[in-house]
Enzyme design. Structure first.
Site, PDB file in Angstrom:
ATOM      1  N   GLU A  82      -3.031   8.805   7.048  1.00  0.00           N
ATOM      2  CA  GLU A  82      -2.559   7.425   7.223  1.00  0.00           C
ATOM      3  C   GLU A  82      -1.322   7.361   8.119  1.00  0.00           C
ATOM      4  O   GLU A  82      -1.190   6.439   8.935  1.00  0.00           O
ATOM      5  CB  GLU A  82      -2.285   6.798   5.851  1.00  0.00           C
ATOM      6  CG  GLU A  82      -3.569   6.619   5.045  1.00  0.00           C
ATOM      7  CD  GLU A  82      -3.349   6.188   3.607  1.00  0.00           C
ATOM      8  OE1 GLU A  82      -2.171   6.025   3.196  1.00  0.00           O
ATOM      9  OE2 GLU A  82      -4.343   6.026   2.870  1.00  0.00           O
ATOM     10  N   HIS A 108       0.853  -1.186   0.000  1.00  0.00           N
ATOM     11  CA  HIS A 108       0.000   0.000   0.000  1.00  0.00           C
ATOM     12  C   HIS A 108       0.890   1.237   0.000  1.00  0.00           C
ATOM     13  O   HIS A 108       1.956   1.239   0.619  1.00  0.00           O
ATOM     14  CB  HIS A 108      -0.881   0.032   1.254  1.00  0.00           C
ATOM     15  CG  HIS A 108      -1.561   1.359   1.453  1.00  0.00           C
ATOM     16  ND1 HIS A 108      -2.742   1.680   0.806  1.00  0.00           N
ATOM     17  CD2 HIS A 108      -1.201   2.468   2.155  1.00  0.00           C
ATOM     18  CE1 HIS A 108      -3.077   2.919   1.133  1.00  0.00           C
ATOM     19  NE2 HIS A 108      -2.160   3.428   1.946  1.00  0.00           N
TER      20      HIS A 108
HETATM   21  P1  DAT Z   1      -4.228   1.420  -4.487  1.00  0.00           P
HETATM   22  O1  DAT Z   1      -3.841   0.367  -3.483  1.00  0.00           O
HETATM   23  O2  DAT Z   1      -3.434   1.279  -5.762  1.00  0.00           O
HETATM   24  O3  DAT Z   1      -4.203   2.816  -3.920  1.00  0.00           O
HETATM   25  P2  DAT Z   1      -7.122   1.581  -4.271  1.00  0.00           P
HETATM   26  O4  DAT Z   1      -6.898   2.570  -3.180  1.00  0.00           O
HETATM   27  O5  DAT Z   1      -8.021   1.965  -5.379  1.00  0.00           O
HETATM   28  O6  DAT Z   1      -5.739   1.112  -4.918  1.00  0.00           O
HETATM   29  O7  DAT Z   1      -7.688   0.234  -3.654  1.00  0.00           O
HETATM   30  C1  DAT Z   1      -7.201  -0.234  -2.420  1.00  0.00           C
HETATM   31  C2  DAT Z   1      -6.952  -1.716  -2.536  1.00  0.00           C
HETATM   32  O8  DAT Z   1      -8.195  -2.397  -2.775  1.00  0.00           O
HETATM   33  C3  DAT Z   1      -6.048  -2.126  -3.691  1.00  0.00           C
HETATM   34  O9  DAT Z   1      -4.692  -2.075  -3.350  1.00  0.00           O
HETATM   35  C4  DAT Z   1      -6.502  -3.534  -3.943  1.00  0.00           C
HETATM   36  C5  DAT Z   1      -7.969  -3.497  -3.645  1.00  0.00           C
HETATM   37  N1  DAT Z   1      -8.763  -3.279  -4.848  1.00  0.00           N
HETATM   38  C6  DAT Z   1      -8.929  -2.124  -5.523  1.00  0.00           C
HETATM   39  N2  DAT Z   1      -9.701  -2.299  -6.597  1.00  0.00           N
HETATM   40  C7  DAT Z   1     -10.044  -3.606  -6.589  1.00  0.00           C
HETATM   41  C8  DAT Z   1     -10.819  -4.424  -7.434  1.00  0.00           C
HETATM   42  N3  DAT Z   1     -11.426  -3.940  -8.529  1.00  0.00           N
HETATM   43  N4  DAT Z   1     -10.936  -5.744  -7.124  1.00  0.00           N
HETATM   44  C9  DAT Z   1     -10.318  -6.261  -6.036  1.00  0.00           C
HETATM   45  N5  DAT Z   1      -9.562  -5.541  -5.188  1.00  0.00           N
HETATM   46  C10 DAT Z   1      -9.430  -4.234  -5.463  1.00  0.00           C
HETATM   47 MG    MG Z   2      -5.332   3.634  -2.395  1.00  0.00          MG
END
Ligand code: DAT
Ligand code: MG
Length: 156
Positions: free
Chosen positions: A126, A115
């Site tokens: 965070e 993360h």
């Molecule tokens: P990031 O970790 O790149 O900031 P995010 O904040 O959009 O991405 O999402 C948090 C986490 O949730 C990500 O690391 C993995 C999971 N996630 C995001 N989109 C998803 C999806 N479409 N299907 C499954 N898990 C997902």
């Molecule tokens: Mg994120």
């Protein structure tokens, strides 16, 4: 200077990739100002991932981040938030560029290893969620002038 939060997620710890992942940030010149191994409980996971409540992947995401020990860190550097996100790579490891952590070590969006805070507001929130002020250390490194465009000390 910015500070940003990173988490080596439970898959990174279980797969023995903590060192390999932290090395990516260290060799880029980002400074570790906080670091610890810890357990994320349900309550902390819910606070951390509050923006994702109600999404289809939310329960799986909370189960994943609470499934085992994680390593959380705070990295400092110029534009650290953007630099760290670029080093981590796209959310879906299959889409992440080769050379990024997710692009080099992962295959599944639900096992994407790390993360990283995505904005100054997220980073502030965070970092405060995972670290007390006294757990964050300000210090200099002898390598700083070679990384940060500070005045170079005499070498010859
Ligand atoms: P990031 O970790 O790149 O900031 P995010 O904040 O959009 O991405 O999402 C948090 C986490 O949730 C990500 O690391 C993995 C999971 N996630 C995001 N989109 C998803 C999806 N479409 N299907 C499954 N898990 C997902
Ligand atoms: Mg994120």
């Amino acid at each position: 200077m910015e500070r940003t939060l990173i988490i080596v997620k439970p898959d990174g710890v279980q797969r023995g990739l903590v060192g390999a992942i932290l090395e990516r940030f260290e060799r880029r010149g980002l400074k570790l100002v906080g670091l610890k191994l810890m357990r994320i409980d349900r309550s902390l996971a819910e606070q951390h991932y509050a923006e994702h409540v109600g999404k289809g992947f939310y329960e799986g995401l909370v189960a994943y981040i609470t499934a085992g020990p994680v390593v959380v860190g705070v990295l400092e550097g110029p534009d650290a938030i953007e630099a760290v996100r670029a080093t981590v790579g796209a959310t879906n490891p299959v889409k992440a560029a080769a050379g990024t952590i997710r692009g080099d070590f992962g295959l599944a969006v639900g096992r994407n290893l790390v993360h990283a805070s995505d904005s100054p507001a997220s980073a502030r929130r965070e970092v405060a969620l995972f670290f007390r002020e006294e757990e964050l250390l300000s210090y200099t490194r002898s390598s700083d002038p070679w990384l940060l465009e500070q005045a170079i000390p005499p070498v010859w």
